[in-house]
Structure formats: structure tokens, C-alpha cells
Design a protein around this motif. Sequence first.
Motif, PDB file in Angstrom:
ATOM      1  N   GLN B  42      -3.772   4.553  -9.915  1.00  0.00           N
ATOM      2  CA  GLN B  42      -3.977   3.395 -10.781  1.00  0.00           C
ATOM      3  C   GLN B  42      -3.276   3.692 -12.098  1.00  0.00           C
ATOM      4  O   GLN B  42      -3.505   4.729 -12.698  1.00  0.00           O
ATOM      5  N   HIS B  49       0.602   2.680  -8.539  1.00  0.00           N
ATOM      6  CA  HIS B  49       1.893   3.302  -8.317  1.00  0.00           C
ATOM      7  C   HIS B  49       1.779   4.181  -7.079  1.00  0.00           C
ATOM      8  O   HIS B  49       0.882   5.014  -6.978  1.00  0.00           O
ATOM      9  N   ALA B  51       2.678   7.130  -5.363  1.00  0.00           N
ATOM     10  CA  ALA B  51       3.331   8.401  -5.686  1.00  0.00           C
ATOM     11  C   ALA B  51       3.800   9.110  -4.422  1.00  0.00           C
ATOM     12  O   ALA B  51       4.828   9.782  -4.423  1.00  0.00           O
ATOM     13  N   GLY B  72       9.302  13.394 -10.597  1.00  0.00           N
ATOM     14  CA  GLY B  72       8.465  12.226 -10.375  1.00  0.00           C
ATOM     15  C   GLY B  72       8.384  11.785  -8.918  1.00  0.00           C
ATOM     16  O   GLY B  72       7.835  10.727  -8.626  1.00  0.00           O
ATOM     17  N   CYS B  73       8.917  12.595  -7.991  1.00  0.00           N
ATOM     18  CA  CYS B  73       8.896  12.175  -6.585  1.00  0.00           C
ATOM     19  C   CYS B  73       7.604  12.603  -5.897  1.00  0.00           C
ATOM     20  O   CYS B  73       7.408  12.340  -4.723  1.00  0.00           O
TER      21      CYS B  73
END
Lengths: 260, 286
Positions: B42, B49, B51, B72-73
Motif C-alpha cells: 500500500q 504497488h 513489488a 527497486g525490482c
Amino acid sequence: MTVRGVLKTLSPLFACIGLLCVWQIASLRLDTESSPTALEAIKAIPSILGDKGSLLNILDSIRRMAIGLVLAVMFAIPLGLLMGRIKAVAAFFNPLMMIIYPVPKAALMPIIMLWMGVGDVSKILVIFLGVSLPIIYHAFQGSKAVEEKMLWSGAAMGMSAPMRMLRIVLPAALPEILTGCRTGLVLALITMITSEMIARQSGAGNILFNSLDMAQYDTVFAMILIIGAMGIVFDAAFEKLRLSLVRWSQPRDDMPLSFT
Amino acid sequence: MQVVSLRSDAHTDAEPVSGRKSSGVDSAAAMIEIDHVSQRFQTSGKQSHLALSDINLTIEDGAFVSILGPSGCGKSTLLYIVGGFVQPTDGVAKVKGKAITGPGPDRGPVFQEFALFPWKNVLGNVMYGLRQQGVKRAEAEARGRKLLEMVGLKGYENFYPKELSGGMKQRVAIARTLAYDPAVLLMDEPFGALDAHTRTRLQNDLLDIWDRQRKTVLFVTHSVEEAVYLSDKVIVMSRSPGSIKQIVDIDLPRPRKRADLLLDARFQKYIVDIEKMIDDGGKDHL
Ligand SMILES: Nc1ncnc2c1ncn2[C@@H]1O[C@H](COP(=O)(O)OP(=O)(O)OP(=O)(O)O)[C@@H](O)[C@H]1O
Ligand SMILES: [Mg+2]
């Protein structure tokens, strides 16, 4: 020690002497009966401390203050830490604290006296209330700010949640908690005197107001000096203890804000 | 500098490490299984998002697996799920056939942020896990000193974390986790803040430990060379949503010698190939 070092150590002393000088000069110029000079006030101190009754009264005050403070610390630190880590606890106590926080605790004194009399219990309770809130607040802030990965590291080592609370959250939040305790200590002194001024029965605050009633102004000012000195000594002693406990967290060149 | 290695005689529970393989039934070789795992966060403003999206992965007992991918992957997130610190919103992660419900001393994390205990000195940090598990002070201290020597921090035992550089903190964090001897190491860019020399040395030490104790290692890095050098398998991830792009088996003989590998055409080809994969992924998002 360098000259600067010596000056730094002695600077609080200079501040005291300076204030006393200003007082001395001002009272000499005013020259009224209700404003004794600094020297007269200082001269009155031995007779107060030499009087067994007064001394016992002052020690009694300190005893009440210590009990209230210790009880508050024992109550406020665990509560604050739990509030910082468990949302439900925070959700329950936060609104309660928001209401209690701005109320001057001394204003509750008349009600408390009504219920519990003018004795020790009422005064200790007021001190407890006055001291608890800032300590809860600081413990809460400190506990909330504990880095989560630190707790994860503990969990991976097999530590249970209560263990993590005791062995990770508590030490990690200690600098913040002790900041709260320092505020609490000074507040304890203030509330102690206030409670004795309201419930006029015994204690340092009572001596102060009795001598005011009897127009013994040098005693009044001597008592103010004694109470002030108590505050300074307590604060300095606590600050020493605090520094020794949290040296690991001190920035390398901290601004000195105390008599160390 | 003499490299002191962590011998198995330094701790008594070295045997179960080799005995582990026979304990399972049909999934005997699988140490970690990640089964249709997704993670949704959240974000502020009522949005969410994704993830990690539908990750499937099996890591064998004793395997050295690296994860590569753009920032950020979801590499850290995947590690946290295996560590039991984060519960996936979908799917299951298992260790030794059992669904992961929380952290445990069988999985030792080394966090990107170090997360050292600032009130403990270096030695105290390294001994911490052992002390919590009831190991006697003298024994924990001996083991702690040995590990600190291994990571090149001999003489820094009494320093506090605030007095250490980033690279030194990282080495303390590694020693702290190795101290309690987890079967699985979850390392999140553990050598990221190190100078080239220390990095190479610690890579070799890690290979040494892994060789001797056959820990299962899940290793996040941004260095393709490091991943190829260390791993049996390299997982290349892509972003938005975080997913596995490709898994590359690194078929290079062991024990590996850095000096030999650098001249080895196969080693070079792995690096070039993987770099290309990551690059392609990058283009998708530019
Ligand atoms: N607690 C969280 N709340 C919301 N979003 C999160 C949270 N943790 C991670 N994310 C998001 O999930 C994605 C993956 O994050 P993660 O930290 O796993 O990336 P990473 O691959 O480890 O990146 P890096 O290489 O920079 O360390 C990011 O887009 C991040 O914004
Ligand atoms: Mg990360």
C-alpha cells in the motif's frame, strides 16, 4: 586542562555569582524590607538547615519527590515503549494522554486532596502525574524510532517479542528515554513544591510560604536559594548518570547544556 | 594480511549441516521454495504497488544463488519474504518444505542498512546472537574474536558502531550473522560499501565458508562479475512489476580462483551475456 577548558567547567559558577551580584546591587538600591540582599539570604541558609524541624521537612519533600519520580519512571517507560511498538496500545492511550497532557497537574490537587487528604498520598500522586507524561512521550518517541531491521536481526537470532522489547527497544530508545527523565526530574521538583504550597502541611514549599506569611523575607529568599540549589544538584547528578549510560550515542562534539 | 578462516571446529554444530541433506523426503534437495509469491505494498494515497509478481523459484540445499536486477525490482523484498520478516500478499515461501511464518535462526540476514546495535561495541554485536541463544560468554567471545579476525577487524573489538566507517559496519554485520551459524544466509548487497581489495578478500572468505559448511546462500548484488564469480545460479530480475526475467546456471568449475577466472573465456561470456540481459530490461523502461 587548557584555559578554555577551565573556563568552560567554571562557567556555571560564574553565572551563579553574576546573578547573585545583580541581586545584591538591585536589592541595595531598592532597599525595602521585602527584598533582602543576596548576602542576607545566604546568611539565613545555615539557620534553616541547622534547624532540625526544617531539615526534616526538606528531607520529607525529597522523599516524596523520589517516590513519585520512581513510580512514574516504572510506569511510564514500559507504557511508552509499548505504545511505540504496538499500534493498539498507542490507539488506546493516545487520546487519553492528549486530554491529560495540557491540564496543569497542580490544578488537580484540590480534587485529589478532597479524595485522599492532605497527606503524602495526594502529593506523591500529583508528582507522579506531572512526571509521567513527559517520560511516556519520550519513551514513545524513542521506541517508535527504533530501526525495524534491528528488531528483525533480533528475531532472526531467535529472540521472542518480549525479549526484543527488553533487549533491543529499551536500549535503543534509552537516550530518548533519559532525555524524558531529565525533564521529569525537574518537573518532579516543581510539582513537589507546588503540591506543598497547596496542601500546606509540611515540606520545603510549606516552610517557604509560612515564612512569607510571617514576613520573614530573608528566610523566603533563603528557601528559594535552597530549592534552586537542589534542582541544580539533582539535574547535574542525573546528567552525569545519563552521559555514562548513553555515551555510545553521543555525537562527537555535543553542545554542552548542563553542569558537567 | 593473513586470512583466518572460520573452521568448523569453532562450533560444535557443524555436523548437522552435512546431515541435513538426508532429512527431507522427496524435496530432499530443496532448501527454499518460492511458490507463486507476489507482494503488493500500500502506498500513500490509497494506491498500491506490485513489488513482486508471481515469483517461482527453488533453491537447492547448499546452493549459492545471486540475485541481480535494477534498483527497486524487489530484490530486498524477496529476501525479506524468505527471512520471514514480510508475509507475501500471495503465494507461499517454504524453507525445508515448511511454510515460512516468521524469522528464525536457520535463516541469517545481512541487511543493506547493517542494522548494528549502536549500544554494543563491535565484539558485543558479533556475540549478541550467541549470547541470546544461551552460549557462555567465554565461548561466544572466542568465536566473536575469531570472526572479527576473519573479516579483518582485529583490534576494533571495543569500537562502537558510530566510530566505524561504512565498510567496517558492513563487515561487523556479516560477522554478527555468521556467528550464530544459520543454514541459510540472506545477504543484501553485503559487499556494496567495501573497497575493491576488501571486497575480493571477503568474497573469497565467503566462498571458503560456503565451501566448508555448504550453507545455502541467497546473495543480492549489483555487480555482475561478483554474481558470476560466486554463484551456482544467477537470477536476473526486471522491474515494474518485479519478476524473474531469467535464471542463468553458472557452469564453472569449483573451487574457483579469481585470477584464473578473469582470463577464462566462459567467465567473460557469462558476464557479457548477463549484462546484456539487464541492459535489455533497462531499455524497456526508458
Ligand atoms: N514497506 C514498503 N512500503 C511500500 N513500498 C515498498 C516497501 N518496501 C518496498 N517497497 C517498494 O517495493 C519495490 C521494491 O523494493 P526493494 O527494496 O525490494 O527493491 P530492491 O530491488 O532491493 O532495490 P535496491 O537495489 O535499490 O536495494 C520498490 O518499488 C519499493 O518502492
Ligand atoms: Mg534492496
